[in-house]
Design a protein around this motif. Structure first.
Motif, PDB file in Angstrom:
ATOM      1  N   TYR A 262     -27.663   9.223  40.671  1.00 53.74           N
ATOM      2  CA  TYR A 262     -26.639   9.088  40.404  1.00 53.74           C
ATOM      3  C   TYR A 262     -26.783   8.438  41.985  1.00 53.74           C
ATOM      4  O   TYR A 262     -27.247   9.618  42.854  1.00 53.74           O
ATOM      5  N   ILE A 263     -25.822   7.596  42.492  1.00 51.72           N
ATOM      6  CA  ILE A 263     -26.581   6.765  43.605  1.00 51.72           C
ATOM      7  C   ILE A 263     -24.684   6.829  44.195  1.00 51.72           C
ATOM      8  O   ILE A 263     -24.309   6.588  43.804  1.00 51.72           O
ATOM      9  N   THR A 264     -24.391   7.698  45.431  1.00 52.78           N
ATOM     10  CA  THR A 264     -23.281   7.895  45.998  1.00 52.78           C
ATOM     11  C   THR A 264     -22.969   6.665  46.499  1.00 52.78           C
ATOM     12  O   THR A 264     -21.562   5.361  46.808  1.00 52.78           O
ATOM     13  N   HIS A 265     -23.548   5.525  47.531  1.00 55.58           N
ATOM     14  CA  HIS A 265     -23.883   4.509  48.205  1.00 55.58           C
ATOM     15  C   HIS A 265     -24.774   3.571  48.287  1.00 55.58           C
ATOM     16  O   HIS A 265     -26.017   4.453  48.749  1.00 55.58           O
ATOM     17  N   PHE A 266     -24.564   2.103  48.662  1.00 54.33           N
ATOM     18  CA  PHE A 266     -25.336   1.497  49.378  1.00 54.33           C
ATOM     19  C   PHE A 266     -25.819   1.448  50.439  1.00 54.33           C
ATOM     20  O   PHE A 266     -26.543   1.215  50.876  1.00 54.33           O
TER      21      PHE A 266
ATOM     22  N   ARG B 245     -22.528  -6.011  41.149  1.00 54.19           N
ATOM     23  CA  ARG B 245     -22.231  -7.409  42.073  1.00 54.19           C
ATOM     24  C   ARG B 245     -22.868  -6.268  43.244  1.00 54.19           C
ATOM     25  O   ARG B 245     -24.201  -7.531  43.356  1.00 54.19           O
ATOM     26  N   ILE B 246     -22.788  -6.051  44.251  1.00 53.52           N
ATOM     27  CA  ILE B 246     -23.879  -5.692  44.773  1.00 53.52           C
ATOM     28  C   ILE B 246     -25.376  -5.266  44.875  1.00 53.52           C
ATOM     29  O   ILE B 246     -25.391  -5.554  46.141  1.00 53.52           O
TER      30      ILE B 246
ATOM     31  N   TYR C 118     -19.109   0.308  51.056  1.00 51.83           N
ATOM     32  CA  TYR C 118     -17.500   0.029  50.013  1.00 51.83           C
ATOM     33  C   TYR C 118     -18.640  -0.583  48.864  1.00 51.83           C
ATOM     34  O   TYR C 118     -19.379  -1.574  49.035  1.00 51.83           O
ATOM     35  N   PRO C 119     -18.445  -0.176  47.679  1.00 52.16           N
ATOM     36  CA  PRO C 119     -17.614   1.402  47.827  1.00 52.16           C
ATOM     37  C   PRO C 119     -18.609   2.505  47.075  1.00 52.16           C
ATOM     38  O   PRO C 119     -19.784   1.958  47.714  1.00 52.16           O
ATOM     39  N   SER C 120     -17.913   3.373  47.605  1.00 51.24           N
ATOM     40  CA  SER C 120     -19.183   4.182  48.248  1.00 51.24           C
ATOM     41  C   SER C 120     -17.595   5.848  47.277  1.00 51.24           C
ATOM     42  O   SER C 120     -17.048   5.486  46.880  1.00 51.24           O
TER      43      SER C 120
ATOM     44  N   PHE D 203     -21.560 -11.442  51.134  1.00 53.01           N
ATOM     45  CA  PHE D 203     -21.720 -10.681  51.330  1.00 53.01           C
ATOM     46  C   PHE D 203     -20.149 -11.095  50.469  1.00 53.01           C
ATOM     47  O   PHE D 203     -19.429  -9.913  50.116  1.00 53.01           O
ATOM     48  N   LEU D 204     -19.530 -11.328  51.373  1.00 53.14           N
ATOM     49  CA  LEU D 204     -18.283 -11.684  51.490  1.00 53.14           C
ATOM     50  C   LEU D 204     -17.556 -12.439  50.097  1.00 53.14           C
ATOM     51  O   LEU D 204     -16.776 -11.837  48.954  1.00 53.14           O
TER      52      LEU D 204
END
Ligand SMILES: [Zn+2]
Length: 423
Positions: free
Chosen positions: A77-81, A104-105, A154-156, A275-276
Motif C-alpha cells: 500500500y502506497i500512501t502518496h506519491f 491517473r497520476i 494530492y491525493p494522500s 498535471f492540472l
C-alpha cells in the motif's frame, strides 16, 4: 500469555525523515505500507554525475528496502506519491500487488519517468506487477481501509488495518491545516482523519503509527490567509510562483486568489500543465477555476486543454500576468523571457512545502543565485505538509490509540513522552 498475532516491523523511517517502510505480519498474511527512498543516505552517495548503478546497489546501500522485506507480501500500500513513500517500484518482486492513491497520476508518472536518463527510470514498476487504485473508506480483501488525509501531495491516504488481534492505523504524511475548503466550491476530501474518527467513535485503535516530521524543526505555522494576503499586497507586480506539481490544493488556492485580482494566469511548464489537466478530469469542480488559465506555448508542446499564450504577449504588459511554474523548471522558464522587459525586482514566491528533504537533492542556494542574477526578488511562503506539534494533542485525543509508534521524525522519544502525558 497468548502470543500476539499482529507483528509490526518498522523497516525504514524510525528515526529519520523520509523513506518510510512498514511490514505487518498477521498469521499468514503480510502487508507492506510504503517503500520509500531514504534521501538522507541517497544524498551522501549520489550527485548528478554519480548515478546509482541500479536497484541492487541502492538496496546494498540501504537506500531502498531489501528483497526479504517483500517476501510473501499480499499487497503493498502506497500512501502518496512523494518519492520518500512511493519509492522505486522496480524494487518490488514480480507479480506484486500494489495499491496506489490515484491511477491517473500514476500513469502520468509512469509516462514521465519511463524514459528518464536518471535514476528516476526505476520509479515505474515492472510489467508483471498488478496495480490498482485503493477504494475509499471500504474494507478491502486484506481488511485495510483507506482514509483520506490532507498533505502536500494530492491525493494522500492513511491506512487502517483490522488485524486478527489488533487494529492498526498508519497515518502516512498528513497536516491538519486546510487550504481549500468547502466554501471555495471544491470538494476535495470526502472526510479527513479527525472527522473520520470523530464520526466513528466505536473504532478503537490499538497501535497508531504516526508521522512526526515537524517535531524539533523550526517552522512558521502559516495558513491560507497568509498566502491570500501576500498575493493581495503584491497585486501590482508581475508575480511568479514556484510550486511543486503535487501540491494541487495550494495551486488552486493561488489561482483563485489571482483571479480575484483579475490577473491573467500562465502555467509556464509542461508537466505542471499536464498535471492540472489530469486533475481537472478527476475533480470536476476544478474546471470552473482552471478554465480561463493559459499555458505558455513556448514551453508546453503536448496537447492540454488550456488556452495558450506566447512570451511576447506577456512581455508587452507583464504586470497583468502571474506565472506559475514547477520549482524545478523555474530558471528554465524565466530564461525564455527578455529579462529587460520584466520589471526589475519582480517577486518570485517559493510556495513549496518542505525543503526538499523528502524529495531528492535540491540546491536552493543555486536557485536563489540565479534569481538574484536576473534581478528577481525571492519570497518564501511555506505551508507545511505536516501537522504542527501543537496539534499533536488534538490528534491523540481524537484517535485515542492505546500506543503509538512514531515514524518519519527525528524526535521519536519526545513523541513517546508527550503521548504518555496526554493519555
Ligand atoms: Zn509526503
Amino acid at each position: 500469555m497468548v502470543k500476539a498475532m499482529v507483528n509490526i516491523k518498522i523497516v525504514q523511517g524510525r528515526r529519520e525523515i523520509g523513506g518510510n517502510c512498514i511490514r505487518i505480519e498477521d498469521k499468514d498474511k503480510v502487508l507492506i505500507f510504503d517503500q520509500g527512498i531514504r534521501f538522507s543516505i541517497f544524498r551522501r552517495y549520489f550527485t548528478r554525475n554519480i548515478e546509482p548503478l541500479g536497484i541492487p546497489e541502492l538496496r546494498k546501500l540501504q537506500i531502498i528496502p531489501s528483497e526479504e522485506v517483500f517476501e510473501n507480501a499480499d499487497s503493498i500500500y502506497i500512501t502518496h506519491f512523494h518519492l520518500d513513500h512511493l519509492g522505486l517500484l522496480q524494487n518490488l518482486p514480480v507479480k506484486s500487488k500494489i495499491k496506489i492513491p490515484s491511477m491517473r497520476i500514476f500513469n502520468l508518472f509512469e509516462r514521465w519517468y519511463q524514459f528518464s536518463s536518471s535514476w528516476l527510470k526505476y520509479v515505474p514498476p515492472r510489467y508483471s506487477t498488478q496495480i490498482s487504485e485503493v477504494e475509499l473508506m471500504k474494507s478491502d480483501e486484506n481488511n485495510v481501509v483507506a482514509i483520506p488525509v490532507k498533505h502536500s501531495a494530492y491525493p494522500s491516504y492513511g491506512y487502517l488495518y483490522f488485524g486478527s488481534d489488533e487494529t492498526v492505523f498508519y497515518t502516512g504524511d498528513f497536516r491538519l491545516t486546510s487550504i481549500v475548503n468547502e466554501n471555495s466550491g471544491l470538494e476535495m476530501y470526502e472526510t479527513s482523519v479527525i472527522e473520520y474518527f470523530e464520526d466513528n467513535r466505536d473504532l478503537k485503535i490499538d497501535t497508531l503509527i504516526i508521522e512526526g516530521t515537524n517535531f524539533g524543526r523550526i517552522i512558521t505555522p502559516i495558513e491560507k490567509n497568509t498566502i491570500k494576503s501576500i498575493i493581495e499586497r503584491m497585486a501590482d507586480e508581475m508575480m511568479i510562483f514556484a510550486v511543486h506539481p503535487l501540491e494541487i490544493e495550494l495551486i488552486l488556492l493561488v489561482i483563485m486568489e489571482l483571479k480575484k485580482l483579475d490577473k491573467k494566469i500562465v502555467i509556464a511548464c509542461e508537466r505542471l500543465a499536464e498535471f492540472l489537466d489530469e486533475n481537472i478530469k478527476q475533480l470536476s469542480e476544478a474546471k470552473a477555476i482552471l478554465d480561463d488559465i493559459f499555458v505558455l506555448i513556448d514551453t508546453v508542446t503536448k496537447g492540454v486543454i488550456f488556452n495558450s499564450i506566447d512570451i511576447l504577449s506577456i512581455e508587452s504588459e507583464p504586470t497583468k500576468y502571474a506565472v506559475i511554474v514547477n520549482v524545478r523548471r523555474i530558471i528554465d522558464s524565466l530564461r525564455l523571457f527578455d529579462i529587460e522587459k520584466i520589471p526589475l525586482g519582480s517577486p518570485v514566491i517559493l510556495l513549496t512545502s518542505e525543503p526538499f528533504e523528502e524529495e531528492e537533492v535540491h540546491r536552493e542556494e543555486i536557485l536563489l543565485r540565479w534569481l538574484n542574477y536576473y534581478g528577481f526578488q525571492p519570497y518564501r511562503a511555506r505551508i507545511s505538509g505536516h501537522y504542527y506539534p501543537f496539534e499533536f494533542k488534538t490528534i491523540i485525543k481524537t484517535l485515542k490509540p492505546k500506543k503509538i509508534i512514531p515514524i518519519h521524525t527525528r524526535r521519536p522519544e519526545l513523541m513517546y513522552e508527550l503521548f504518555s502525558r496526554i493519555i
